[in-house]
Design an enzyme around this catalytic site. Structure first.
Site, PDB file in Angstrom:
ATOM      1  CG  HIS A  41      38.706  38.611  41.310  1.00  0.00           C
ATOM      2  ND1 HIS A  41      38.006  39.340  40.393  1.00  0.00           N
ATOM      3  CD2 HIS A  41      39.911  38.348  40.726  1.00  0.00           C
ATOM      4  CE1 HIS A  41      38.749  39.535  39.312  1.00  0.00           C
ATOM      5  NE2 HIS A  41      39.911  38.940  39.491  1.00  0.00           N
TER       6      HIS A  41
ATOM      7  CB  CYS B 122      38.477  36.234  37.506  1.00  0.00           C
ATOM      8  SG  CYS B 122      40.249  36.230  37.126  1.00  0.00           S
TER       9      CYS B 122
ATOM     10  CB  CYS C 250      43.388  37.911  40.420  1.00  0.00           C
ATOM     11  SG  CYS C 250      43.270  38.352  38.655  1.00  0.00           S
TER      12      CYS C 250
HETATM   13 ZN   LIG Z   1      41.140  38.158  38.008  1.00  0.00          ZN
END
Ligand SMILES: [Zn+2]
Length: 220
Positions: free
Chosen positions: A109, A112, A53
């Protein structure tokens, strides 16, 4: 060449902090007694492709305690692997066919923001179209997600399911499947980072061949 002086003192101070940080790094490269950092200019041979991410709290090198040169990285909002994303496909092709990485980790994660936004009905701008890919993942698993009452847990479960879906998307690309035909040392993993502890949690979604992809997805 045109050079604009930063007049806003807050903007100037913030920029100078970035440059000062780099000065520190330059010092570390110069003083590195292992010689590894100076050798980076000669080339790279990372064994890992990290698809994570864009969130500032999940940098690939720190999470895996690796040095520059050890991880090839692609990051976007919510660690998506979209089949028609030329950016992701180009990174994937180079990593798999030129660098010959051994591992690809799709790293989601907990907490998020992209996944959280996808679970809402709010509009956030152009990103809504990107987030639709996550809403698609929700659609596959809406019964399970809707049954979770806690909002944090709802997001975190969709984070895990999204990672699983993106791993599948990666494995169904011609790039990964053709690599598996040529060599047996490429694994694709699904993992999630717990930002609170720094722990990289293995979701045990690992593919090393196209056998588990199903008839339509596994290419001949
Ligand atoms: Zn994220």
């Amino acid at each position: 060449m045109y050079k604009k002086q930063l007049e806003n003192p807050i903007l100037k101070a913030s920029f100078e902090k970035i440059l000062a940080g780099n000065e520190e790094w330059v010092k570390q490269v110069k003083e590195d007694t292992t010689g590894k950092l100076q050798q980076l200019a000669q080339g790279q041979s990372p064994e890992l492709l990290w698809i994570g991410c864009a969130d500032s709290r999940v940098p690939a090198n720190q999470i895996t305690n690796t040095l520059p040169g050890e991880v090839f990285v692609h990051r976007n909002i919510a660690n998506m692997c979209v089949h028609s994303d030329m950016n992701m496909l180009s990174v994937l092709d180079y990593a798999v066919n030129v660098l010959k990485v051994k591992h690809i980790i799709v790293a989601g994660h907990y907490g998020c923001g992209g996944v959280s936004a996808a679970l809402s009905r709010n509009q956030f701008g152009i990103i809504d179209n990107w987030l639709c890919h996550i809403k698609d993942v929700y659609r596959f698993h809406s019964d399970e997600i809707d049954a979770i009452e806690d909002e944090v847990q709802k997001v975190n479960r969709l984070v895990e399911l999204n990672v699983a879906e993106q791993v599948f998307n990666l494995c169904t690309t011609s790039i990964v499947q053709n690599a598996w035909k040529e060599r047996n040392d490429l694994a694709v993993h699904g993992m999630v980072i717990d930002i609170a502890t720094g722990k990289l949690i293995d979701l045990n979604i690992t593919f090393t061949d196209s056998l588990g992809l199903g008839k339509v997805f596994a290419f001949k």
